[in-house]
Scaffold this motif. Structure first.
Motif, PDB file in Angstrom:
ATOM      1  N   SER B  14      -5.851 -23.677 -17.502  1.00  0.00           N
ATOM      2  CA  SER B  14      -5.858 -22.461 -16.418  1.00  0.00           C
ATOM      3  C   SER B  14      -4.592 -22.267 -15.427  1.00  0.00           C
ATOM      4  O   SER B  14      -4.551 -23.096 -14.708  1.00  0.00           O
ATOM      5  CB  SER B  14      -7.208 -22.282 -15.743  1.00  0.00           C
ATOM      6  OG  SER B  14      -6.987 -21.415 -14.865  1.00  0.00           O
ATOM      7  N   ALA B  16      -5.067 -21.158 -12.559  1.00  0.00           N
ATOM      8  CA  ALA B  16      -5.510 -21.688 -11.348  1.00  0.00           C
ATOM      9  C   ALA B  16      -5.626 -23.037 -11.127  1.00  0.00           C
ATOM     10  O   ALA B  16      -5.922 -23.441  -9.979  1.00  0.00           O
ATOM     11  CB  ALA B  16      -6.942 -20.969 -11.177  1.00  0.00           C
ATOM     12  N   LYS B 152      -7.503 -14.063 -16.964  1.00  0.00           N
ATOM     13  CA  LYS B 152      -7.758 -14.168 -15.744  1.00  0.00           C
ATOM     14  C   LYS B 152      -8.090 -15.173 -15.127  1.00  0.00           C
ATOM     15  O   LYS B 152      -9.118 -15.303 -14.559  1.00  0.00           O
ATOM     16  CB  LYS B 152      -8.852 -13.025 -15.454  1.00  0.00           C
ATOM     17  CG  LYS B 152      -8.324 -11.648 -16.109  1.00  0.00           C
ATOM     18  CD  LYS B 152      -9.225 -10.491 -15.900  1.00  0.00           C
ATOM     19  CE  LYS B 152      -8.479  -9.048 -16.311  1.00  0.00           C
ATOM     20  NZ  LYS B 152      -9.757  -8.007 -16.333  1.00  0.00           N
ATOM     21  N   ASP B 153      -7.378 -16.308 -15.302  1.00  0.00           N
ATOM     22  CA  ASP B 153      -7.643 -17.663 -14.818  1.00  0.00           C
ATOM     23  C   ASP B 153      -8.778 -18.356 -15.225  1.00  0.00           C
ATOM     24  O   ASP B 153      -9.010 -19.640 -15.336  1.00  0.00           O
ATOM     25  CB  ASP B 153      -7.857 -17.647 -13.447  1.00  0.00           C
ATOM     26  CG  ASP B 153      -6.506 -17.512 -12.593  1.00  0.00           C
ATOM     27  OD1 ASP B 153      -5.621 -17.950 -13.118  1.00  0.00           O
ATOM     28  OD2 ASP B 153      -6.545 -17.196 -11.443  1.00  0.00           O
ATOM     29  N   ARG B 154      -9.703 -17.788 -16.325  1.00  0.00           N
ATOM     30  CA  ARG B 154     -10.571 -18.496 -17.217  1.00  0.00           C
ATOM     31  C   ARG B 154      -9.829 -19.236 -18.203  1.00  0.00           C
ATOM     32  O   ARG B 154      -8.996 -18.481 -18.827  1.00  0.00           O
ATOM     33  CB  ARG B 154     -11.754 -17.611 -17.514  1.00  0.00           C
ATOM     34  CG  ARG B 154     -12.552 -17.052 -16.437  1.00  0.00           C
ATOM     35  CD  ARG B 154     -13.938 -16.753 -16.932  1.00  0.00           C
ATOM     36  NE  ARG B 154     -14.716 -16.003 -15.921  1.00  0.00           N
ATOM     37  CZ  ARG B 154     -16.099 -15.995 -15.919  1.00  0.00           C
ATOM     38  NH1 ARG B 154     -16.656 -16.289 -16.896  1.00  0.00           N
ATOM     39  NH2 ARG B 154     -16.596 -15.194 -15.073  1.00  0.00           N
TER      40      ARG B 154
END
Lengths: 240, 240
Positions: B14, B16, B152-154
């Motif tokens: 990810s 993130a 979305k970062d997932r």
């Protein structure tokens, strides 16, 4: 039961992704197989009155003094200076821990526990309590987030495997719209027959083996060895 | 060859989690199977002179005007207002894109490209260029980070699957001390025979299918359909 009526089940594979999930209406299962959540399950199964997870050695010593409790925690594979015991679940047989309070500090698991404070309920997961945990989650019938502690925010194999093992048991009763859950379940399905053998590739396996904790790994991968459902409430972990 | 002499291979599932990895000496492979990196490979394979990835519709329009380039981007499954084309790789046959510059804005892939700017080299990965990409990485013989764009970062299924497919081909020549890499490879091994069927569980499959992009998914999972190695350099993606 239609998909729509089932509660949701999601998986968060690293604490650094926890902010992506809304915890407020969920039961969060904290997973730190090697070794925080395995040690917590073991201590409570063997009759500890409660486990108090803290995020620093100093706090561990302080609360230990106040409560006359057993203090435990490691840093870099050794008992942290000032504490009495380590993070190995094998240090907590009934003959030692029964009736006592254990104050425990660990690097990844404790931090995640505190991060999940907005959850409706926080429970502790390990291979050691797999069946009773899953039965409990089915009975509660609420949305679930499986939260893996990982290692310093990196995804790890053993926590992802346990998430997959839980999903394997719950998938018919929960609505899964989460790719991380699909990945974890597939990983577990492909590894279930040789769990320990598969773990030998893991970074944590190598780390613990270097420090002489091979036995811990085999124990922490043993299903249903400590059939309790620990719940975190008001700063302490006790039986549900 | 001993483990020690092999370059390392890691996977970041990810954006993130990207901060956990040191990119400076590494070749970073950007993976956004549905559909940014598949579309980039396709456009270049079909003779586009370059692809310029940008992070906003405004910038896309502006650069498109300056260069007289084709502008493309979607928001919520539709061509973004002000742009001419969508994110589907099927919109870019040679008859249309040959010799042209494509300015492309996507939600996840473009952002990750810009986040990876400290890497020694940035290349574009998709199932469409799997074999030539792996041959290229073997020839370069440098440490690799496979960076998945996710959603979305997932973490998502398709990017993790491609990471696994790449590892499956590279594992004998690289040193893998990364649990996410072990997980991705195991996922791919368990799914390789029915890649499209396995994708039907994925959140992105459902999202794209709702918008009528079923054909895109089948195409984006086709191995070696667009045998090029796109490299990102000075703000543009061109053939290596």
């Amino acid at each position: 039961m239609s998909q729509e009526n089932k509660p949701g089940l999601e998986v968060c594979l690293s604490p650094a992704l926890l902010h992506l999930y809304d915890l407020s209406q969920k039961i969060v299962v904290i997973i730190d197989v090697l070794r925080a959540t395995s040690t917590i399950c073991t201590a409570l199964y063997h009759g500890a009155s409660k486990v108090i997870p803290v995020d620093s050695v100093e706090k561990c010593m302080e609360i230990g003094r106040q409560l006359g409790a057993v203090t435990a925690g490691e840093r870099d594979g050794h008992i942290a200076p000032g504490l009495e015991h380590g993070n190995s679940p094998l240090e907590y047989p009934a003959s030692f821990i029964q009736g006592k309070t254990l104050v425990l500090t660990t690097t990844n698991g404790t931090r995640l526990l505190h991060m999940a404070k907005d959850a409706e309920e926080i429970v502790i997961g390990s291979f050691l309590n797999l069946s009773v945990l899953c039965d409990y989650l089915i009975r509660r019938n609420k949305p679930i987030l499986l939260a893996c502690a990982g290692w310093k925010d990196r995804i790890n194999l053993e926590d992802t495997l346990l998430a997959g093992a839980i999903i394997d048991r719950l998938k018919s009763r929960f609505d899964i719209q989460c790719d991380a859950a699909i990945i974890a379940e597939k990983l577990f399905s492909a590894s279930r027959k040789r769990l320990l053998e598969n773990m030998q590739q893991a970074s944590h396996f190598k780390r613990l083996t270097r420090h002489g904790f091979q036995q811990d790994i085999a124990y922490c991968l043993t299903i249903d060895q400590a059939a309790v459902v620990p719940v975190y409430r008001d700063g302490a972990i006790e039986l549900a």
